[in-house]
Motif scaffolding. Sequence first.
Motif, short mmCIF file in Angstrom:
data_model
loop_
_atom_site.label_atom_id
_atom_site.label_comp_id
_atom_site.label_asym_id
_atom_site.label_seq_id
_atom_site.Cartn_x
_atom_site.Cartn_y
_atom_site.Cartn_z
N GLN A 1 0.82 -1.20 0.00
CA GLN A 1 0.00 0.00 0.00
C GLN A 1 0.86 1.25 0.00
OE1 GLN A 1 -2.44 -0.93 3.42
NE2 GLN A 1 -4.04 -1.73 2.07
N LYS A 2 2.17 1.05 -0.10
CA LYS A 2 3.11 2.17 -0.20
C LYS A 2 4.34 1.69 -0.95
CE LYS A 2 5.19 1.40 4.33
NZ LYS A 2 5.60 2.00 5.58
N SER A 3 5.16 2.62 -1.35
CA SER A 3 6.38 2.31 -2.09
C SER A 3 7.29 1.41 -1.27
CB SER A 3 7.12 3.60 -2.44
OG SER A 3 6.31 4.43 -3.25
N SER A 4 8.12 0.63 -1.97
CA SER A 4 9.07 -0.25 -1.29
C SER A 4 10.38 -0.24 -2.06
CB SER A 4 8.53 -1.68 -1.22
OG SER A 4 9.51 -2.55 -0.69
N THR B 1 11.15 -13.21 -2.99
CA THR B 1 12.48 -13.14 -3.61
C THR B 1 12.37 -13.15 -5.12
OG1 THR B 1 12.69 -15.54 -3.47
CG2 THR B 1 13.66 -14.23 -1.67
N LYS B 2 11.18 -13.47 -5.61
CA LYS B 2 10.89 -13.49 -7.04
C LYS B 2 9.46 -12.99 -7.20
CE LYS B 2 9.65 -17.13 -10.05
NZ LYS B 2 9.75 -18.50 -10.45
N THR C 1 16.65 -2.90 -6.79
CA THR C 1 16.24 -2.29 -5.52
C THR C 1 16.47 -0.79 -5.58
OG1 THR C 1 18.42 -2.68 -4.55
CG2 THR C 1 16.72 -4.38 -4.18
N GLN C 2 15.94 -0.10 -4.60
CA GLN C 2 16.06 1.35 -4.45
C GLN C 2 15.42 2.11 -5.62
OE1 GLN C 2 17.32 2.43 -1.48
NE2 GLN C 2 17.44 0.25 -1.07
N VAL D 1 10.35 -7.96 -10.33
CA VAL D 1 10.14 -6.72 -9.59
C VAL D 1 10.98 -6.77 -8.32
CG1 VAL D 1 8.46 -5.27 -8.41
CG2 VAL D 1 7.82 -6.49 -10.51
N ALA D 2 11.88 -5.81 -8.17
CA ALA D 2 12.72 -5.74 -6.97
C ALA D 2 12.33 -4.58 -6.06
CB ALA D 2 14.19 -5.61 -7.37
N SER D 3 11.70 -3.56 -6.64
CA SER D 3 11.22 -2.41 -5.87
C SER D 3 10.07 -1.76 -6.62
CB SER D 3 12.35 -1.40 -5.62
OG SER D 3 12.92 -0.94 -6.82
N LEU D 4 9.32 -0.93 -5.92
CA LEU D 4 8.18 -0.28 -6.57
C LEU D 4 7.87 1.06 -5.93
CD1 LEU D 4 5.67 -1.05 -4.42
CD2 LEU D 4 5.86 -3.20 -5.62
N HIS D 5 7.26 1.93 -6.74
CA HIS D 5 6.90 3.27 -6.29
C HIS D 5 5.44 3.52 -6.64
CE1 HIS D 5 7.19 7.58 -5.49
NE2 HIS D 5 6.54 7.76 -6.62
#
Length: 176
Positions: free
Chosen positions: A106-109, A118-119, A136-137, A163-167
Amino acid sequence: MNKIILYREESCQGESVTIQNTIADLSAVAFSSSASSLKVVGLHWVAYKEPDLKGEFNIYGQASYNNLGTMDKEIASLRLVTEKLDQPQITLYSEVNFQGRSANFQKSSDDVSTSGLTKVSSQKKVEGVWVLYDDTQCKGNRMITFAGDEIADYQQAGWKGTVASLHCLKSSDKVV
């Protein structure tokens, strides 16, 4: 009123065109790959480097942009963001077809692996607008997804990485 004004010169100067709705090909208004600056009034816009709302993109919030950097003379199509941004949500799955381990965001990670994934191979239950990154980042290759998008297999959808990170897009975001 929501609109984006594209200008042929930097600092919002020169010939311009005003767009009020999503447009899949700016050549229809003789402005494809011509903009060097822009101004957004109202809601966010996604600017793509290819027609048909494809390719690399930037998201622009309400403001004037005197210089477009890597998007200079590259914008070929535009999408008005009409999704509500106040309650973002996305569910990611480790396996295709919404199988395996899942995590709801529900928020960026900056690192989705902290949720136990991990996948990541599929997604659903999307609300708002999300930018997904293969590093990431919030770095690396990226893909955008909108409310209602369900992707059963990222690879079949053209996404080569995981997907390693999301905004999640927020109404306060200026450029993403």
